[in-house]
Design a protein around this motif. Structure first.
Motif, short mmCIF file in Angstrom:
data_model
loop_
_atom_site.label_atom_id
_atom_site.label_comp_id
_atom_site.label_asym_id
_atom_site.label_seq_id
_atom_site.Cartn_x
_atom_site.Cartn_y
_atom_site.Cartn_z
N MET A 177 9.27 4.27 3.61
CA MET A 177 9.17 4.15 5.07
C MET A 177 9.41 5.71 5.56
N ALA A 178 9.37 6.67 4.78
CA ALA A 178 9.79 8.13 5.08
C ALA A 178 8.25 8.32 6.09
N PRO A 179 8.55 8.91 7.09
CA PRO A 179 7.57 9.39 8.06
C PRO A 179 5.97 9.90 7.50
N ASP A 180 6.01 10.58 6.36
CA ASP A 180 4.87 10.71 6.03
C ASP A 180 4.06 9.66 5.12
N MET A 181 4.64 8.54 4.82
CA MET A 181 4.19 7.51 3.89
C MET A 181 3.19 6.87 4.50
N GLY A 182 3.17 6.65 5.79
CA GLY A 182 2.26 5.69 6.67
C GLY A 182 0.97 6.56 6.50
N GLU A 183 0.70 7.59 6.59
CA GLU A 183 -0.44 8.22 6.52
C GLU A 183 -1.04 8.27 4.83
N ALA A 184 0.00 8.21 3.87
CA ALA A 184 -0.44 8.69 2.70
C ALA A 184 -0.95 6.98 2.20
N ALA A 185 -0.23 5.81 3.05
CA ALA A 185 -0.86 4.54 2.57
C ALA A 185 -2.05 4.35 3.07
N SER A 186 -2.44 4.67 4.45
CA SER A 186 -3.62 4.50 4.91
C SER A 186 -4.79 5.21 4.20
N LYS A 187 -4.45 6.24 3.51
CA LYS A 187 -5.55 6.89 2.83
C LYS A 187 -5.70 6.23 1.56
N VAL A 188 -4.75 5.76 0.64
CA VAL A 188 -5.08 5.06 -0.54
C VAL A 188 -5.63 3.58 -0.02
N ALA A 189 -5.19 3.22 1.14
CA ALA A 189 -5.92 1.59 1.75
C ALA A 189 -7.28 1.75 2.08
N GLY A 190 -7.87 3.00 2.15
CA GLY A 190 -9.37 3.28 2.12
C GLY A 190 -10.17 3.09 1.12
N LEU A 191 -9.48 3.00 -0.23
CA LEU A 191 -10.16 2.86 -1.42
C LEU A 191 -10.75 1.23 -1.64
N PRO A 192 -11.87 1.04 -1.85
CA PRO A 192 -12.18 -0.36 -1.70
C PRO A 192 -11.79 -1.12 -3.04
N ARG A 193 -11.96 -0.31 -4.25
CA ARG A 193 -11.58 -1.35 -5.33
C ARG A 193 -9.87 -1.30 -5.45
N LEU A 194 -9.04 -0.45 -5.13
CA LEU A 194 -7.95 -0.52 -4.89
C LEU A 194 -7.60 -1.95 -4.04
N ARG A 195 -8.09 -1.91 -2.87
CA ARG A 195 -7.93 -2.88 -1.86
C ARG A 195 -8.10 -4.24 -2.70
N SER A 196 -9.42 -4.37 -3.49
CA SER A 196 -9.43 -5.69 -4.04
C SER A 196 -8.47 -6.19 -4.75
N TYR B 169 0.74 -1.29 0.06
CA TYR B 169 0.16 0.19 -0.10
C TYR B 169 0.79 1.21 0.00
N ARG B 170 1.99 1.18 0.73
CA ARG B 170 3.00 2.33 0.73
C ARG B 170 3.22 2.60 -0.64
N ALA B 171 3.75 1.52 -1.59
CA ALA B 171 4.43 1.61 -2.72
C ALA B 171 3.26 2.25 -3.84
N VAL B 172 2.08 1.77 -3.55
CA VAL B 172 0.97 2.36 -4.26
C VAL B 172 0.82 3.91 -4.01
N ALA B 173 0.85 4.29 -2.94
CA ALA B 173 0.69 5.70 -2.49
C ALA B 173 1.87 6.63 -3.01
N LEU B 174 3.08 5.75 -2.88
CA LEU B 174 4.23 6.52 -3.57
C LEU B 174 3.87 6.91 -4.89
N GLU B 175 3.68 5.96 -5.93
CA GLU B 175 3.54 6.38 -7.14
C GLU B 175 2.30 7.15 -7.44
N ALA B 176 0.99 7.09 -6.73
CA ALA B 176 0.21 8.07 -6.79
C ALA B 176 0.77 9.26 -6.49
N ARG B 177 1.18 9.37 -5.57
CA ARG B 177 1.86 10.90 -5.11
C ARG B 177 2.82 11.36 -6.41
#
Ligand code: DC
Length: 225
Positions: A86-105, A35-43
């Motif tokens: 693992m940069a400090p702001d990536m936890g929150e960024a990952a948590s936000k993308v991880a809330g998207l149901p289609r991405l999760r599936s 989820y963190r890698a997806v968030a990094l790419e989304a960013r």
């Protein structure tokens, strides 16, 4: 054998999961890293999770993610993103993308497949995350819910950031773990929660070695049954 280790941020899941996998000769799969890698790419593509679910879902489906070095490094194509995610702001960024149901599936399907391949190739896998025991592998032979007090979890994050030379603020770290847990546990799509048949482990006052030993022993018992 599949071992599912879930729990909130900073409970020590990564260290424990990695070492349990090593002790049993299983693969180690850190699902939060994905989820963190997806968030990094989304960013990088300047995609906002609130308005770009379709594009972020496509990233989750296609991003060429691959674990290396016993599951401790994550590569996107040839690029090692292990530090960046693992940069400090990536936890929150990952948590936000991880809330998207289609991405999760999409991501869940990939994690399930990785677990199955590891089971075939090395006899087992230890997956750690938030929804492994409830969604990714609801039939895992061993389900552990690993947690610790908020203060202990914030301190663990601070120690990790310090080691990597990141700036940190102790109050901010506590707020971060609390906010992130509230988001991860209250979302509609696969919220963080223990399975009914999970072994609940509170790591406060235990060393990582003690937690690892406990889980390895449980795994050996289940394997011999
Ligand atoms: O475990 P971690 O801190 O690296 O995970 C980062 C975020 O990813 C976490 O806040 C919630 C999300 N996550 C998830 O929703 N499901 C998982 N199986 C793993 C992580």
């Amino acid at each position: 054998m599949i071992i599912a280790i879930d729990g909130p941020a900073g409970a020590g899941k990564s260290t424990v999961a990695r070492e349990v996998a090593l002790a049993l000769g299983f693969a180690y799969i850190n699902t939060g890293a994905m989820y963190r890698a997806v968030a990094l790419e989304a960013r990088a593509q300047k995609l906002d999770p609130q308005t770009n679910e379709a594009a972020i879902t496509e990233i989750g489906r296609t991003l060429p993610m691959r674990f290396g070095a016993g599951g401790t490094r994550l590569f996107v194509g040839d690029r090692d993103v292990s530090e960046a995610i693992m940069a400090p702001d990536m936890g929150e960024a990952a948590s936000k993308v991880a809330g998207l149901p289609r991405l999760r599936s999409e991501v869940v399907a990939r994690q399930h497949e990785m677990g199955k391949v590891a089971e075939r190739e090395c006899g087992g896998a230890v997956l750690e995350g938030r929804d492994i025991q409830t969604v990714v592998f609801p039939d895992a032979q061993l389900k552990i819910f690993l947690t610790a007090t908020d203060e202990a979890r914030a301190q663990r994050r601070i120690d990790q950031w310090k080691q990597k030379g990141h700036a940190f603020d102790a109050e901010r770290a506590l707020l971060d773990v609390r906010e992130r847990d509230a988001r991860d546990a209250s979302r509609d799509a696969s919220p963080l929660r223990p399975a009914d048949d999970a072994v609940y482990l509170l790591s406060d006052g235990l060393t990582a070695g003690q937690v690892i030993e406990r889980i390895v022993n449980l795994a050996r018992e289940r394997m011999s049954q």
